[in-house]
Design a protein around this motif. Structure first.
Motif, PDB file in Angstrom:
ATOM      1  N   THR A   1      39.925  52.876  77.100  1.00  0.00           N
ATOM      2  CA  THR A   1      40.659  53.022  75.841  1.00  0.00           C
ATOM      3  C   THR A   1      41.695  51.934  75.618  1.00  0.00           C
ATOM      4  O   THR A   1      42.353  51.902  74.569  1.00  0.00           O
ATOM      5  CB  THR A   1      41.359  54.392  75.758  1.00  0.00           C
ATOM      6  OG1 THR A   1      42.411  54.439  76.748  1.00  0.00           O
ATOM      7  CG2 THR A   1      40.394  55.532  75.975  1.00  0.00           C
TER       8      THR A   1
ATOM      9  N   SER B   1      47.404  54.794  87.933  1.00  0.00           N
ATOM     10  CA  SER B   1      46.157  55.532  88.135  1.00  0.00           C
ATOM     11  C   SER B   1      45.900  56.581  87.060  1.00  0.00           C
ATOM     12  O   SER B   1      44.877  57.260  87.096  1.00  0.00           O
ATOM     13  CB  SER B   1      46.160  56.185  89.524  1.00  0.00           C
ATOM     14  OG  SER B   1      47.318  56.979  89.715  1.00  0.00           O
ATOM     15  N   THR B   2      46.817  56.711  86.089  1.00  0.00           N
ATOM     16  CA  THR B   2      46.577  57.635  84.983  1.00  0.00           C
ATOM     17  C   THR B   2      45.966  56.934  83.768  1.00  0.00           C
ATOM     18  O   THR B   2      45.617  57.584  82.787  1.00  0.00           O
ATOM     19  CB  THR B   2      47.890  58.300  84.514  1.00  0.00           C
ATOM     20  OG1 THR B   2      48.728  57.318  83.891  1.00  0.00           O
ATOM     21  CG2 THR B   2      48.635  58.922  85.674  1.00  0.00           C
TER      22      THR B   2
ATOM     23  N   ASP C   1      43.506  55.296  81.276  1.00  0.00           N
ATOM     24  CA  ASP C   1      42.098  55.368  80.922  1.00  0.00           C
ATOM     25  C   ASP C   1      41.648  53.978  80.465  1.00  0.00           C
ATOM     26  O   ASP C   1      41.839  53.588  79.318  1.00  0.00           O
ATOM     27  CB  ASP C   1      41.917  56.405  79.792  1.00  0.00           C
ATOM     28  CG  ASP C   1      40.470  56.583  79.372  1.00  0.00           C
ATOM     29  OD1 ASP C   1      39.586  55.896  79.941  1.00  0.00           O
ATOM     30  OD2 ASP C   1      40.213  57.404  78.479  1.00  0.00           O
TER      31      ASP C   1
END
Length: 262
Positions: free
Chosen positions: A257, A251-252, A254
């Protein structure tokens, strides 16, 4: 022996995370009550833990009332509820039947609500705790899983409401959101991926779905149970209404990217 003198009722306690939680609580001195629709896996866990087995649907109000009554008769109190039952609800919106949607609701959200409603009077007396097992699908959305995603989001809302309404009465409620965990239910999803991608087996499928997870592997049921048991224990006495991810950092990430990562 954090759970000495405590009794925990675990829904969906026959396999996976529920079974791991049962083993952990029993190993630390607690009494365990297992609730599930299939008696055979419950009995297998009970042989290891000495648990009381109640074959029942956690979404059935009358059945859960009887389960709580049996728990109090056997152990005198009920201190912890681990609302772990869940599953079902995979598929796109346009082809999902009413029956599949209803099953997703019953399996995930109804089981958590009905079990909490049945257990709360005893939990209030014991100044106990509830841990709701949701999923990172309750924080984000996966493809073609409208029923599961919606109900796991609902489980988080349920836990927040319980934390607000019953924290003042001594009952803490927190939510655990696992990512991929190597369980029988996840293995079924891996088989779909194996067939679709022509992969060599489950290890390859799990490697693919955790490719962009920072820790780069799925969790074990025991790793999730460690967090569940912390939240259920006196060590978390000031934790109420929390949402804890156990996802290896998934969940971290991005997502926009990822195209820039070689």
């Amino acid at each position: 022996m954090r759970f000495s003198g405590k009794t925990a009722l675990i829904t969906g306690g026959g396999t996976g995370i529920g079974a791991a939680v049962a083993r952990r609580i029993a190993s630390e001195g607690g009494q365990v009550v297992l609730v599930g629709r299939r008696k055979e896996p419950l009995m297998a866990v009970a042989e290891e833990t000495g648990a009381l087995v109640i074959a029942a649907d956690a979404a059935d109000g009358a059945a859960m009332a009887m389960a709580v009554e049996a728990t109090l008769e056997a152990h005198g109190s009920l201190d912890l509820l681990i609302a772990n039952a869940g599953g079902h609800g995979v598929g796109p919106t346009v082809t999902m039947s009413d029956e599949t949607w209803a099953l997703a609701t019953r399996s995930n959200l109804d089981t958590a609500f009905v079990s909490a409603r049945a257990c709360l009077p005893a939990l209030i007396r014991a100044r106990g705790a509830i841990v709701v097992v949701s999923s990172i699908a309750g924080l984000f959305s996966g493809p073609d899983a409208i029923g599961y995603v919606t109900m796991k989001h609902g489980c988080i809302g349920l836990a927040k409401s319980l934390a607000r309404d019953y924290g003042r009465k001594g009952v803490r409620t927190n939510t655990v959101c696992p990512g991929w965990v190597r369980t029988a239910m996840a293995d079924e999803q891996m088989q779909v991926l194996i067939d679709r991608k022509g992969l060599s087996g489950a290890d390859a499928a799990y490697a693919l779905v955790t490719r962009d997870v920072p820790i780069n592997r799925p969790a074990t049921p025991e790793e999730v149970s460690n967090v569940v048991c912390f939240l259920a224990s006196p060590e978390a006495a000031m934790v109420n209404g929390a949402i804890v991810t156990v996802d290896g950092g998934a969940s971290t990430v991005d997502l926009p990217t990822l195209a820039f990562v070689s």
